[in-house]
Design an enzyme around this catalytic site. Structure first.
Site, PDB file in Angstrom:
ATOM      1  N   ASP A  40      20.751  35.785 -63.598  1.00 51.77           N
ATOM      2  CA  ASP A  40      20.652  37.260 -64.395  1.00 51.77           C
ATOM      3  C   ASP A  40      21.109  37.314 -65.762  1.00 51.77           C
ATOM      4  O   ASP A  40      22.439  37.309 -66.140  1.00 51.77           O
ATOM      5  CB  ASP A  40      21.838  38.367 -62.978  1.00 51.77           C
ATOM      6  N   ASP A 183      16.675  42.190 -54.626  1.00 60.40           N
ATOM      7  CA  ASP A 183      18.245  42.223 -54.873  1.00 60.40           C
ATOM      8  C   ASP A 183      18.325  43.651 -54.947  1.00 60.40           C
ATOM      9  O   ASP A 183      18.839  44.473 -55.540  1.00 60.40           O
ATOM     10  CB  ASP A 183      18.289  41.706 -56.309  1.00 60.40           C
TER      11      ASP A 183
END
Length: 231
Positions: A40, A183
C-alpha cells in the site's frame, strides 16, 4: 501453476506487519507459503496517512522474491507508478478517481510487462469500468475508505457484497479473465463467503495478529484449504 490463476489468493498488506522488523516478518510470510505481498502506497493527500515509503519498498524488493501486488492511493499516480516500475513489481493498481488518463496509464504499466489494474473507492460506481475493463488484469474494490484503516469506527460499507456480485457478473458477461481483489477489513468470514466471486483478498489486522503472525498465517492457510476442498 501461474500464481495469478490460483483461486482464493492471499496478499498480506505490508503495513499490517511490524514495520520496525519488516524483513523478519516477510521471512515469516515466505515460510507460510502465502504467495505474495500487498504494498500500500499512500501519499497523505488522497489518503490521510503515509505508513510506508518507497525507499522501504525498494530495499525490500532486494530481499525477497515474493511478487509485489501494489495499490497506489495517491493524487499523482504518475510519480508512484514510475517509481514502482523502476523498483520492479508484479502488479500495480491505481485509483480511477485521481487519474485523468486511465487508458494511457494502463498502457504504460502493461508495456513494462507488469500487471495493471484499477482501484475504486467504496462509493465509486462500477460504470467507470465500462470501457477500460478489457485492459484490466485486476480490479480492486475498497470496502472501507482508503487511508482510514486505523480508525476503529470505519467498517465495511453495507453494500459491499452487492458491489462485488455486480462486478463479478460484469466480468463474466464479457468473458474476461480480470481478477477481483478485495481490500478493507477483510475477515475470515468474508473469505469464506466471497471466494468464488473474488480472487484476491488483502489481509490486514482483521485476520492477522501482528503479535502472532506465524500462527495467524497458518490458520489462514488451513482456512483456504478447507474452502477449496468444499468448492
Amino acid at each position: 501453476m501461474d500464481i495469478w490463476k490460483q483461486p482464493c489468493i492471499f496478499t498480506p498488506s505490508l503495513i499490517t506487519l511490524d514495520l520496525c522488523n519488516l524483513e523478519r516478518d516477510v521471512r515469516i510470510v515466505e515460510k507460510s507459503g502465502i504467495p505474495m505481498l500487498h504494498v500500500d502506497l499512500l501519499d497523505g493527500h488522497f489518503s490521510p496517512s503515509m505508513p510506508l515509503g518507497l525507499d522501504a519498498v525498494r530495499q525490500l524488493r532486494a530481499l525477497t522474491d515474493l511478487p509485489f501486488d501494489c495499490h497506489v492511493m495517491a493524487t499523482n499516480n504518475d510519480f508512484f507508478v514510475g517509481e514502482l516500475l523502476d523498483i520492479g513489481v508484479e502488479q500495480i493498481v491505481f485509483h480511477v478517481e485521481t487519474e485523468p488518463h486511465i487508458d494511457g496509464m494502463l498502457n504504460r504499466i502493461r508495456r513494462a510487462g507488469v500487471r495493471a489494474g484499477l482501484a475504486l473507492r467504496p462509493a465509486t460506481d462500477l460504470g467507470v469500468l465500462d470501457y477500460p475493463l478489457e485492459k484490466c488484469d485486476t480490479v480492486l474494490l475498497m470496502l472501507i475508505n482508503p487511508g482510514y484503516a486505523s480508525f476503529g469506527s470505519e467498517t465495511q460499507v453495507p453494500y459491499a457484497e452487492r458491489k462485488i456480485a455486480d462486478l463479478h457478473r460484469l466480468i463474466e458477461s464479457r468473458g474476461l479473465e480480470c481478477l477481483i481483489e478485495l481490500d478493507g477489513r477483510i475477515s475470515t468470514g468474508n473469505i469464506r463467503e466471497w471466494t468464488g466471486m473474488a480472487d484476491l483478498f488483502v489481509l490486514g489486522s482483521t485476520c492477522i495478529r501482528r503479535s502472532a503472525l506465524e500462527e495467524s498465517l497458518k490458520d489462514l492457510q488451513i482456512l483456504r484449504s478447507r474452502i477449496l476442498e468444499n468448492k
